[in-house]
Enzyme design. Structure first.
Site, short mmCIF file in Angstrom:
data_model
loop_
_atom_site.label_atom_id
_atom_site.label_comp_id
_atom_site.label_asym_id
_atom_site.label_seq_id
_atom_site.Cartn_x
_atom_site.Cartn_y
_atom_site.Cartn_z
N GLU A 1 0.91 -1.00 0.04
CA GLU A 1 -0.02 -0.05 0.06
C GLU A 1 0.92 1.24 -0.02
O GLU A 1 1.96 1.33 0.71
CB GLU A 1 -0.96 -0.02 1.40
CG GLU A 1 -1.75 1.16 1.47
CD GLU A 1 -2.30 1.27 2.71
OE1 GLU A 1 -3.51 1.91 2.77
OE2 GLU A 1 -2.22 0.28 3.64
N LYS B 1 -9.05 2.15 -2.33
CA LYS B 1 -9.34 1.54 -1.36
C LYS B 1 -10.69 1.63 -0.77
O LYS B 1 -11.09 3.06 -0.70
CB LYS B 1 -8.30 1.96 -0.31
CG LYS B 1 -8.28 1.40 1.18
CD LYS B 1 -7.06 1.98 1.98
CE LYS B 1 -7.22 1.10 3.37
NZ LYS B 1 -6.02 1.55 3.97
N CYS C 1 -5.30 -3.29 2.43
CA CYS C 1 -5.09 -3.12 3.78
C CYS C 1 -6.36 -3.54 4.53
O CYS C 1 -7.07 -4.51 4.62
CB CYS C 1 -4.38 -1.99 4.07
SG CYS C 1 -3.77 -2.14 5.74
#
Length: 582
Positions: free
Chosen positions: A41, A116, A152
């Site tokens: 990330e 994300k 994540c």
């Protein structure tokens, strides 16, 4: 298909260096026959970039660097790179101006961008300050294989695992509905004790639940107070570990996806650590090494008192930077015991580090003379004790300034919690190495370090802890035994228990009340402390956001409970002293 995981150690903000690391990993991956390379990330800028993201020129430079990287990558290798993408609709529909994104680079171009979806806003995470959440499930097709992309936090919302949902959507479940062949998760997940086992458990649950093989690619390295442990891994559809990268070190891991079996083949699996102490040691060594290196320090200095805290910090620094780059300074006062000097010298000899001896008796006399008229008619007390600590802090800062060394402070978490430390004295420093390590864990680490041969002198491990600021002083003059104190602090700080709950667990009500008051009153000190390396899920750092000017001291946690004793005041030396329980 061979898939490579680049477990890199980015430097926050150094776009060219980070791009070079990705390029080097890509070249190695291509030479190994990989078709796809995963990076963590925000791998292009490093995580967490924090308010660098508020600078438009930084975001613009990241975009240019990404385009240049795409053109430099080896042909026939697809690469997923962590970056940011501008939210072009923000000025019209509202929302944040950026997305936390993954770019798919292939054949010299940016092929796709994925955003994300779940943005954490707890502990050290503050992503809603900068980012707008993505709204669509992310996947791409490579050589007829559909690969789901998550970032994540996207994997941390399985309602079956948690028994609840923290977010409205579950990106892993959405990808399962789409029928992707495998899922990758690109992370920058900070280390805490035991977190790797937890990561593997939650991914195993998702892999088995959705019958999807999964890859977890994590960042490694230290960035300010945060330590990233790497330990990237892949799971089969049955939840079996098929490969695991090294911990606390860079790595390039190759895992092969069998298209016929729709699963991964068994690869290299790095063993787990034998103990928490070994894991914590590796984390702290990496944290010190990277903090010094990324802040451009070659050498460190610290005070050696002959005590256990400075001993473990010196050992960590030596392992991180090499014995030739660590200087220990002994600063005995008239109250220092003989073994303080001998124990410090024995430690230095075991580690092979250099030492300097700077007695502070004459400096103390100078302060006494200067303050004599003002302090006349008063008893010797905390103010005088703390002068000793501040003299030592001044000397250490002078050495650090003169020679360009990084000063390491040596206070532990137990002391920081209750304010058993002196502002502008032993709290001086550029990095607090063990500020998230309770005193009982310090002892445990030292015993682990001595498992094969003596590094920490035996007398350091067996003598009673003492600040030695007055004759015969020991820590337990002012604090409960550390076994009791640390358990109370664990329950209060980590478990958020009330005074009544802590007392119900078997602790004395008066001691509990005193400790809670001390924690509340010491907040102003912690706010002025140097950054401390985080190893637990509740550290006094980025994720700790308590008010200083507050009257919600811990006794009010039990305001409905009559069993708690009337508050006993903690006596303080004005602004900065060691707390004294009376």
């Amino acid at each position: 298909m061979k898939i490579a995981i680049a477990q890199i150690n980015p430097t926050i903000g150094d776009l060219l260096l980070n791009a070079q690391k990705i390029l080097e990993a890509a070249q190695r991956a291509a030479s190994s026959g990989a078709r796809l390379l995963l990076t963590p990330e925000l791998s292009l800028c490093g995580y967490p970039p924090r308010d660098l993201l508020l600078n438009p020129s930084f975001v613009e430079a990241m975009g240019i660097t990404l385009q240049n990287l795409a053109q430099d990558l080896p042909p026939n290798l697809a690469v997923l790179v962590g970056t940011v993408e501008q939210n072009l609709n923000a000025s019209i529909s509202g929302g944040k101006s950026l997305f936390n994104s993954i770019a798919l680079l292939e054949n010299g171009e940016v092929k796709q961008i994925f955003h994300k979806r779940l943005l954490p806003n707890y502990d050290v995470f503050d992503e809603r300050r900068y980012f707008e959440p993505g709204l669509q499930a992310n996947y791409f097709t490579l050589d007829n294989i559909d690969i789901g992309v998550t970032i994540c936090e996207d994997l941390w919302n399985d309602e079956e695992f948690w028994g609840k949902r923290s977010y409205a959507v579950n990106p892993i479940a959405d990808l399962a509905i789409l029928g992707v062949d495998l899922v990758v998760n690109l992370s920058a997940s900070p280390y805490t004790v035991g977190k790797q086992q937890f990561r593997e458990t939650i991914l195993r649950h998702s892999a088995v639940r959705f019958q999807q093989p999964m890859i977890y690619a994590n960042q490694v390295g230290g960035n300010d107070d945060l330590i990233f442990d790497g330990r990237s891994f892949a799971l089969s559809r049955q939840g079996e570990i098929m490969c695991r990268a090294r911990g606390f070190d860079t790595d390039l891991m190759i895992v092969e996806f069998d298209e016929a079996q729709r699963d991964f083949q068994l690869g290299s699996v790095t063993p787990v650590y034998e103990s928490e102490d070994e894991e914590i040691w590796q984390a702290l060594v990496l944290g010190v090494r990277d903090y010094a290196r990324k802040c451009r320090f070659a050498k460190v200095v610290l005070g050696l008192s002959g005590g256990i805290d400075s001993a473990i910090v010196a050992a960590i620094a030596t392992a991180a930077l090499g014995k030739e780059n660590v200087l220990g300074v002994l600063m005995p006062s008239p109250y220092s015991s003989e073994h303080s000097i001998s124990d410090a010298l024995a430690l230095a000899e075991n580690l092979g580090i250099k030492t300097n001896l700077l007695p502070i008796g004459e400096l103390m006399q100078g302060f006494d003379q200067t303050l004599g008229d003002l302090f006349a008619g008063t008893e010797f007390g905390l103010a005088e004790e703390n002068i000793q600590s501040r003299i030592r802090g001044n000397l250490l800062m002078a050495i650090a300034n003169k020679f360009g060394y990084l000063l390491l402070s040596t206070g532990n978490k137990s002391e920081m919690a209750v304010g058993y430390c002196t502002l502008y004295g032993d709290m001086n420093g550029g990095l607090a190495v063990i500020a998230d390590v309770p005193k009982t864990r310090v002892y445990s680490l030292c015993h682990w370090l001595n498992r094969n041969n003596e590094i920490i002198p035996q007398n350091v491990l067996t003598k009673a802890p003492s600040a030695e600021l007055k004759p015969g002083q020991v820590d337990q003059d002012s604090l409960p035994p550390y076994e009791i104190l640390d358990d109370i602090l664990q329950r209060l700080i980590h478990n958020h228990q009330s005074a009544a709950q802590i007392v119900a667990a078997g602790h004395d009500a008066v001691i509990v009340d005193r400790v809670i008051q001390m924690v509340a009153r010491a907040e102003f000190k912690r706010r002025q402390a140097p950054p401390g390396l985080k190893i637990t899920d509740r550290a006094f750092g980025t994720g700790w956001r308590m008010p200083i000017a507050s009257n919600w001291i811990g006794v009010k946690n039990a305001y409905q409970t009559k069993s708690i004793a009337t508050p006993t005041l903690v006596c303080w030396d004005g602004q900065d002293a060691h707390p004294q329980i009376k």
